[in-house]
Motif scaffolding. Structure first.
Motif, short mmCIF file in Angstrom:
data_model
loop_
_atom_site.label_atom_id
_atom_site.label_comp_id
_atom_site.label_asym_id
_atom_site.label_seq_id
_atom_site.Cartn_x
_atom_site.Cartn_y
_atom_site.Cartn_z
N ARG A 53 0.82 -1.21 0.00
CA ARG A 53 0.00 0.00 0.00
C ARG A 53 0.86 1.26 0.00
NH1 ARG A 53 -3.29 -3.10 3.56
NH2 ARG A 53 -2.30 -2.12 5.38
N ARG A 54 1.96 1.20 0.77
CA ARG A 54 2.88 2.35 0.80
C ARG A 54 3.50 2.59 -0.58
NH1 ARG A 54 6.14 0.69 4.54
NH2 ARG A 54 5.08 1.73 6.28
N TYR A 55 3.87 1.49 -1.23
CA TYR A 55 4.47 1.61 -2.57
C TYR A 55 3.48 2.21 -3.55
CZ TYR A 55 5.91 0.15 -7.23
OH TYR A 55 6.21 0.13 -8.56
N GLU A 56 2.25 1.73 -3.52
CA GLU A 56 1.23 2.24 -4.44
C GLU A 56 0.95 3.72 -4.18
OE1 GLU A 56 -0.05 0.80 -6.96
OE2 GLU A 56 0.83 -1.18 -6.65
N GLU A 57 0.93 4.09 -2.91
CA GLU A 57 0.69 5.48 -2.56
C GLU A 57 1.83 6.38 -3.05
OE1 GLU A 57 -1.14 8.83 -1.30
OE2 GLU A 57 -1.99 6.80 -1.40
N GLU A 58 3.06 5.93 -2.85
CA GLU A 58 4.21 6.69 -3.31
C GLU A 58 4.23 6.80 -4.84
OE1 GLU A 58 7.63 4.85 -1.69
OE2 GLU A 58 7.31 5.61 0.35
N LYS A 59 3.83 5.71 -5.49
CA LYS A 59 3.78 5.71 -6.95
C LYS A 59 2.77 6.73 -7.46
CE LYS A 59 2.88 2.68 -10.90
NZ LYS A 59 2.46 1.32 -11.32
N ARG A 60 1.58 6.74 -6.83
CA ARG A 60 0.55 7.70 -7.24
C ARG A 60 1.01 9.13 -6.99
NH1 ARG A 60 -3.01 3.70 -5.18
NH2 ARG A 60 -2.94 4.65 -3.10
N ARG A 61 1.65 9.36 -5.85
CA ARG A 61 2.13 10.70 -5.53
C ARG A 61 3.20 11.15 -6.53
NH1 ARG A 61 2.88 9.91 -0.64
NH2 ARG A 61 5.11 9.39 -0.62
N TYR A 62 4.08 10.22 -6.88
CA TYR A 62 5.12 10.54 -7.85
C TYR A 62 4.51 10.90 -9.21
CZ TYR A 62 9.00 9.87 -11.11
OH TYR A 62 9.93 10.04 -12.11
N GLU A 63 3.52 10.12 -9.62
CA GLU A 63 2.87 10.38 -10.91
C GLU A 63 2.18 11.74 -10.91
OE1 GLU A 63 0.33 7.04 -11.43
OE2 GLU A 63 1.92 5.73 -12.20
N VAL A 64 1.54 12.06 -9.80
CA VAL A 64 0.86 13.36 -9.70
C VAL A 64 1.88 14.50 -9.78
CG1 VAL A 64 -0.44 14.87 -8.16
CG2 VAL A 64 -1.12 12.48 -8.44
N GLU A 65 3.03 14.31 -9.13
CA GLU A 65 4.06 15.35 -9.12
C GLU A 65 4.76 15.47 -10.48
OE1 GLU A 65 6.59 14.16 -5.99
OE2 GLU A 65 5.29 14.88 -4.36
N GLN A 66 4.95 14.32 -11.14
CA GLN A 66 5.71 14.31 -12.39
C GLN A 66 4.88 14.67 -13.61
OE1 GLN A 66 9.11 13.84 -12.88
NE2 GLN A 66 9.09 14.07 -10.65
N ARG A 67 3.57 14.47 -13.54
CA ARG A 67 2.73 14.69 -14.72
C ARG A 67 2.86 16.11 -15.28
NH1 ARG A 67 -1.76 13.00 -12.76
NH2 ARG A 67 -1.35 10.84 -13.33
N PRO A 68 2.81 17.15 -14.42
CA PRO A 68 2.98 18.50 -14.99
C PRO A 68 4.33 18.70 -15.65
CG PRO A 68 2.04 18.60 -12.78
CD PRO A 68 2.48 17.19 -12.99
N LEU A 69 5.38 18.09 -15.06
CA LEU A 69 6.71 18.22 -15.66
C LEU A 69 6.77 17.51 -17.01
CD1 LEU A 69 8.92 17.58 -12.48
CD2 LEU A 69 8.30 19.78 -13.52
N GLU A 70 6.17 16.32 -17.07
CA GLU A 70 6.16 15.58 -18.33
C GLU A 70 5.34 16.31 -19.38
OE1 GLU A 70 4.73 11.73 -17.36
OE2 GLU A 70 6.56 11.13 -16.30
N ASP A 71 4.22 16.88 -18.97
CA ASP A 71 3.40 17.64 -19.91
C ASP A 71 4.17 18.85 -20.43
OD1 ASP A 71 1.38 15.86 -19.50
OD2 ASP A 71 0.24 17.13 -18.12
N ALA A 72 4.91 19.49 -19.53
CA ALA A 72 5.69 20.67 -19.93
C ALA A 72 6.80 20.27 -20.90
CB ALA A 72 6.30 21.35 -18.70
#
Length: 217
Positions: A53-72
């Motif tokens: 559960r911790r891994y999945e939560e960290e993965k989701r948080r990372y994706e949320v943080e990285q998505r704007p950077l990837e979009d940019a």
């Protein structure tokens, strides 16, 4: 389940020759070991689930943080590609304009050194040449070749007429030929065909498309 385990251990103990208090003690030890083992398994499974559960939560948080950077980054890449494409198109237009200017200068020089009668073949042909239309380049070439044949023109006259009446990629293609080849209709056709990628099948498709637009009634 506990009763089943107790009976199973009792039977095993008796088979091993245990009796009385000794059998009872042995069975108790086995049941305690089994309970401890199950507790450890439950604890291990619980720890695994917590980590998952911790891994999945960290993965989701990372994706949320990285998505704007990837979009940019993707937008930056798209803008760079667009700018490169526009720059390439602008360069091609500049090259085309330069070739047209060079050809016009050569035409002017050729006209100054080649006597042309006011009512001679060039003046007559220029008055009959249809407007250049890229989509109808093949038909245009057929018509102008017929004019050249009717007026029995020489190569310099053909070169001057072609250069005066061609436009766009055709004019640039003509300027790519050596001066001595610009009145050679075989060479002219070759470079025009290459410039517009004219093939028999493309020509048939254009003809069929025009035929559909004609009202035969």
């Amino acid at each position: 389940m506990a009763t089943d385990n107790y009976r199973a251990f009792m039977d095993l103990g008796k088979e091993a020759g245990l009796m009385g208090p000794e059998l009872t003690k042995w069975v108790k030890e086995q049941l305690d070991d089994l309970a401890k083992q199950k507790k450890e398994e439950r604890l291990e499974r619980w720890n695994y689930e917590v980590e998952q559960r911790r891994y999945e939560e960290e993965k989701r948080r990372y994706e949320v943080e990285q998505r704007p950077l990837e979009d940019a980054r993707e937008e930056q890449r798209r803008q760079q590609e667009l700018a490169l494409k526009e720059s390439s198109q602008a360069l091609k237009k500049s090259e085309l304009a330069l070739k047209e200017k060079e050809l016009e200068l050569e035409i002017q020089q050729a006209s100054n050194t080649t006597p042309v009668a006011p009512n001679g073949p060039i003046s007559s042909i220029n008055s009959l040449v249809p407007k250049w239309i890229e989509e109808e380049s093949e038909a245009w070439l057929e018509e102008i070749e017929a004019l050249f044949e009717n007026y029995n023109t020489i190569e310099i006259e053909r070169a001057l007429v072609l250069a005066k009446n061609m436009e766009g990629k055709a004019k640039a293609a003509l300027s790519s030929l050596e001066k001595s080849q610009r009145g050679d209709m075989l060479e002219v056709r070759r470079v025009i065909t290459k410039a517009y990628e004219i093939t028999p099948e493309n020509w048939r498709q254009q003809f069929r498309g025009l035929a559909k637009e004609v009202n035969w009634s």
